[in-house]
Design a protein around this motif. Structure first.
Motif, PDB file in Angstrom:
ATOM      1  N   GLN A  39       1.368   4.009   2.048  1.00 39.36           N
ATOM      2  CA  GLN A  39       1.475   2.552   2.134  1.00 39.36           C
ATOM      3  C   GLN A  39       2.106   2.185   3.469  1.00 39.36           C
ATOM      4  OE1 GLN A  39       3.937   0.676  -0.925  1.00 39.36           O
ATOM      5  NE2 GLN A  39       2.467  -1.007  -1.013  1.00 39.36           N
ATOM      6  N   LYS A  43       1.731  -3.434   3.679  1.00 35.40           N
ATOM      7  CA  LYS A  43       0.317  -3.316   3.312  1.00 35.40           C
ATOM      8  C   LYS A  43       0.152  -2.740   1.908  1.00 35.40           C
ATOM      9  CE  LYS A  43      -1.024  -4.688   7.375  1.00 35.40           C
ATOM     10  NZ  LYS A  43      -1.639  -6.041   7.551  1.00 35.40           N
ATOM     11  N   GLY A  44      -1.096  -2.545   1.497  1.00 35.56           N
ATOM     12  CA  GLY A  44      -1.386  -2.047   0.171  1.00 35.56           C
ATOM     13  C   GLY A  44      -1.413  -0.525   0.092  1.00 35.56           C
ATOM     14  N   LEU A  45      -1.742  -0.051  -1.103  1.00 36.30           N
ATOM     15  CA  LEU A  45      -1.772   1.382  -1.365  1.00 36.30           C
ATOM     16  C   LEU A  45      -3.100   1.974  -0.905  1.00 36.30           C
ATOM     17  CD1 LEU A  45      -0.328   1.181  -4.976  1.00 36.30           C
ATOM     18  CD2 LEU A  45       0.885   1.968  -2.935  1.00 36.30           C
TER      19      LEU A  45
END
Lengths: 118, 112
Positions: A39, A43-45
């Motif tokens: 990550q 931000k996202g995974l």
């Protein structure tokens, strides 16, 4: 207590290398597929890599293929991620995770931060 | 690659009110074994992700029954029947049927 503890993160220059470790406790690592997920800040995974229970099968995201290597030492109950040719865009928190079923991971470590910067 | 699109990107909910998050897949997530490999995670602030729902509608151990998942094929929904303060965080869907494994972009839930 069942847990995963990552280590090995830090600051590295572009082009450098790091090896992350993920120590399992409270369960036997050899019974599980394992994952690395990252990550980036804010931000996202993103899935990075996975390995089957005996280490004979490994898969990678295209963004890390050829640069990262996932491995495991079941005798030491430890998962690894060797990261070479690091780039700025590899900067992220790296989580190791245990598979429950078909990528639904039920145990996730607290993560280790990798910063790639000159 | 399978693309998962989550909506809304964020929602602000009054405690005790319901909330719903959609996850739409660019391809069917139904496997030949009859299972659909779509899972939901919650990432609370400063925490790693935790599994809530696996295979569309199965609540993971210890997950409160106010969380439920539904859907089929390419359209999926996570519902919280009565939002509580501890439900704050970012919710992600994840598909496990095809490599590369892909997450949705996340849906942030806040409390009003």
């Amino acid at each position: 207590e069942v847990q995963l503890v990552e280590s090995g993160g830090g600051l590295v220059q572009p082009g450098g290398s790091l090896r992350l470790s993920c120590a399992a406790s409270g369960f036997t690592l050899s019974g599980y597929w394992m994952y690395w997920v990252r990550q980036a800040p804010g931000k996202g995974l993103v899935w990075v890599s996975r390995i089957n229970s005996d280490g004979s099968t490994t898969n990678y995201a295209d963004s890390v293929k050829g640069r990262f290597t996932i491995s495991r030492d079941n005798a030491k109950n430890t998962l690894y991620l060797q990261m070479n040719s690091l780039r700025d865009e590899d900067t992220a928190v790296y989580y190791c995770a245990r598979d429950f079923t078909w990528a639904a991971f039920d145990i996730c470590g607290q993560g280790t931060m990798v910063t790639v910067s000159s | 690659d399978i693309v998962l699109t989550q909506t809304p990107l964020s929602l602000s909910v009054t405690p005790g009110q319901p909330a719903s998050i959609s996850c739409k897949s660019s391809q069917s997530l139904l496997d030949s074994d009859g299972k659909t490999h779509l899972h939901w995670f919650l990432q609370r602030p400063g925490q790693p992700p935790q599994l809530l729902i696996y295979e569309v509608s199965n609540r993971f151990s210890g997950v409160p029954d106010r969380f439920s998942g539904s859907g089929s094929g390419t359209d999926f929904t996570l519902k919280i029947s009565r939002v509580e303060a501890e439900d704050v965080g970012v919710y992600y869907c994840l598909q496990g049927i095809q490599l590369p494994l892909t997450f949705g972009g996340g849906a942030k839930v806040e409390i009003k």
